[in-house]
Design a protein around this motif. Structure first.
Motif, short mmCIF file in Angstrom:
data_model
loop_
_atom_site.label_atom_id
_atom_site.label_comp_id
_atom_site.label_asym_id
_atom_site.label_seq_id
_atom_site.Cartn_x
_atom_site.Cartn_y
_atom_site.Cartn_z
N SER A 25 0.84 -1.20 0.00
CA SER A 25 0.00 0.00 0.00
C SER A 25 0.88 1.25 0.00
O SER A 25 2.06 1.20 0.31
CB SER A 25 -0.91 0.01 1.23
N ASN A 26 0.26 2.36 -0.36
CA ASN A 26 0.87 3.69 -0.28
C ASN A 26 2.01 3.92 -1.27
O ASN A 26 2.85 4.79 -1.05
CB ASN A 26 1.34 4.00 1.15
N ASN A 28 2.85 5.61 -4.53
CA ASN A 28 2.28 6.65 -5.39
C ASN A 28 2.51 6.28 -6.86
O ASN A 28 3.64 6.02 -7.27
CB ASN A 28 2.94 8.00 -5.08
N ARG A 65 -6.39 4.05 -5.40
CA ARG A 65 -7.37 5.06 -5.02
C ARG A 65 -6.65 6.37 -4.72
O ARG A 65 -5.68 6.38 -3.97
CB ARG A 65 -8.17 4.60 -3.80
N HIS A 66 -7.11 7.42 -5.38
CA HIS A 66 -6.53 8.75 -5.19
C HIS A 66 -5.02 8.77 -5.45
O HIS A 66 -4.26 9.47 -4.78
CB HIS A 66 -6.84 9.29 -3.80
N GLY A 67 -4.60 7.94 -6.41
CA GLY A 67 -3.21 7.96 -6.84
C GLY A 67 -2.28 7.02 -6.09
O GLY A 67 -1.09 6.96 -6.42
N TYR A 68 -2.79 6.30 -5.11
CA TYR A 68 -1.95 5.42 -4.31
C TYR A 68 -2.49 3.99 -4.31
O TYR A 68 -3.71 3.78 -4.30
CB TYR A 68 -1.86 5.91 -2.85
N THR A 70 -3.52 0.46 -2.71
CA THR A 70 -4.20 0.20 -1.44
C THR A 70 -3.75 -1.10 -0.78
O THR A 70 -4.17 -1.41 0.33
CB THR A 70 -5.72 0.10 -1.68
#
Length: 389
Positions: A25-26, A28, A65-68, A70
């Motif tokens: 996750s996380n 970018n 989601r939102h560029g990152y 999950t």
């Protein structure tokens, strides 16, 4: 969980699909950069009309989601813009019509998967083989590799590629800083570092195309910033150089791979092959040379990873080779599908992303975690361990 992906789709189908599992996750995701890598695959002197039809772009439908990322599987698709001309021929529903209307292929082309696949899967329409065995599938392999490339960049790892040879023409080898290498090859129509060689290669490809033939070549991938200790010596299938070799050999039309000086090592003495070990306070342990291409014992040694692959000429020729009709068993000239005279520059881009994927996979095995933050902490802890060794 190990990093992996699966792809699906046909060269003239509606889309190519990939599902990536094991990304943390996380992370970018730079969508513009990813699509730039897809565009790089379509460039290169000697490509055919298909590259003017397709303007590849990856669309994500899961896991981001939102560029990152999950932590869930990432799903992406690349639409085939030429699908509108093939909707009836490639329809998943049964269709009526003659073999000609269905574009049935019954004349296998030498050098392709056509006949082997037809025999293996008992398919009397060889289009069912060629549609999947096509190099079009490398589109989503590049997309997956582009994500791996962005992951590696988070840890200062850079990937570059170049063309070393096309047919009879060899480019002079220039040892450039990796950022300069990326810039110079990107500006070249054949991904070489020498302008004079570029012109020679262009003229050579034109000649080959005019003769109705095709030509292959040799490409190189360099990866800098790779930490010591990716891969392992303890089992054959954990050796990273071996896994990279398998990945490169899985690229369509690739028939050979070498790490570092590769096959040259069989022609010279050991004193001219092995890299002496040095140590300084600034660099720690390092090698005086990099003839072994960044590997010892199946593990990275901190030097740049250097991989070369050889691509055979594309077997679809406009002066077709002899083949046999699977219906009549009579000799025919092989059926012609669209083709490129030379796809070596594009193959260089594909190999970059295949190598990047294998290194990212090994990196995650070594520093694994469920989030980028956890992986970064593990990586930093390992670097501290190395400094104290």
């Amino acid at each position: 969980m190990s990093l992996r992906y699966l792809t699906a789709g046909e060269t003239h189908g509606p889309q190519l699909t990939a599902i990536i599992e094991g990304l943390p996750s996380n992370l970018n995701i730079d969508f513009e950069e990813l699509n730039f890598q897809l565009h790089r695959r379509q460039k290169g002197y000697g490509r055919g009309r298909r590259m003017q039809i397709e303007k590849d772009q990856a669309n994500f439908v899961g896991g981001i989601r939102h560029g990152y990322t999950t932590g869930a599987p990432v799903a992406l698709v690349v639409q085939n813009n030429d699908w509108k001309h093939w909707q009836n021929i490639m329809n998943i529903e049964p269709i009526e019509g003659s073999d000609e209307e269905k574009r049935r292929v019954h004349r296998p082309r030498p050098g392709h998967a056509d006949l082997n696949g037809g025999l293996k899967y008992n398919l009397k329409d060889l289009r069912n083989v060629l549609e999947r065995s096509s190099a079009r599938e490398t589109t989503v392999r590049v997309a997956c590799g582009a994500i791996a490339r962005q992951f590696l960049a988070e840890f200062g790892i850079k990937v570059a590629g170049r063309v070393l040879r096309i047919g009879e023409i060899e480019a002079p080898y220039q040892d450039l800083p990796i950022d300069e290498l990326i810039e110079v090859t990107e500006a070249s129509s054949v991904r070489v570092t020498d302008a004079e060689t570029e012109k020679k290669m262009e003229a050579y490809i034109d000649q080959i195309k005019q003769e109705g033939d095709s030509i292959g070549g040799i490409v190189e991938c360099i990866v800098e910033g790779v930490p010591v200790g990716l891969g392992s010596h303890v089992q054959y299938d954990r050796k990273l150089d071996a896994r990279i070799a398998q990945g490169v050999m899985s690229i369509n039309a690739f028939k050979g791979v070498e790490i570092g000086i590769g096959f040259e090592a069989g022609t010279i003495r050991g004193s001219q092959v092995h890299d002496e070990i040095l140590h300084t306070e600034e660099r720690g342990y390092h090698r005086a040379t990099n003839r072994l291409g960044g590997f010892e014992g199946g593990m990275t040694n901190g030097m740049p990873v250097v991989v070369r692959g050889v691509m055979k000429p594309i077997p679809t020729l406009y002066k077709p080779l002899q083949s046999v009709d699977i219906d009549t068993k009579e000799a025919f000239t092989a059926q012609v599908e669209r083709s490129d005279a030379c796809a070596v520059p594009a193959a260089s881009v594909v190999m970059e992303h295949v190598v990047a994927w294998e290194i990212a996979k090994a990196f995650l095995e070594k520093f694994g975690g469920d989030s980028m933050e956890e992986i970064r902490a593990n990586y930093n802890n390992y670097n501290a361990q190395l400094e104290n060794y």
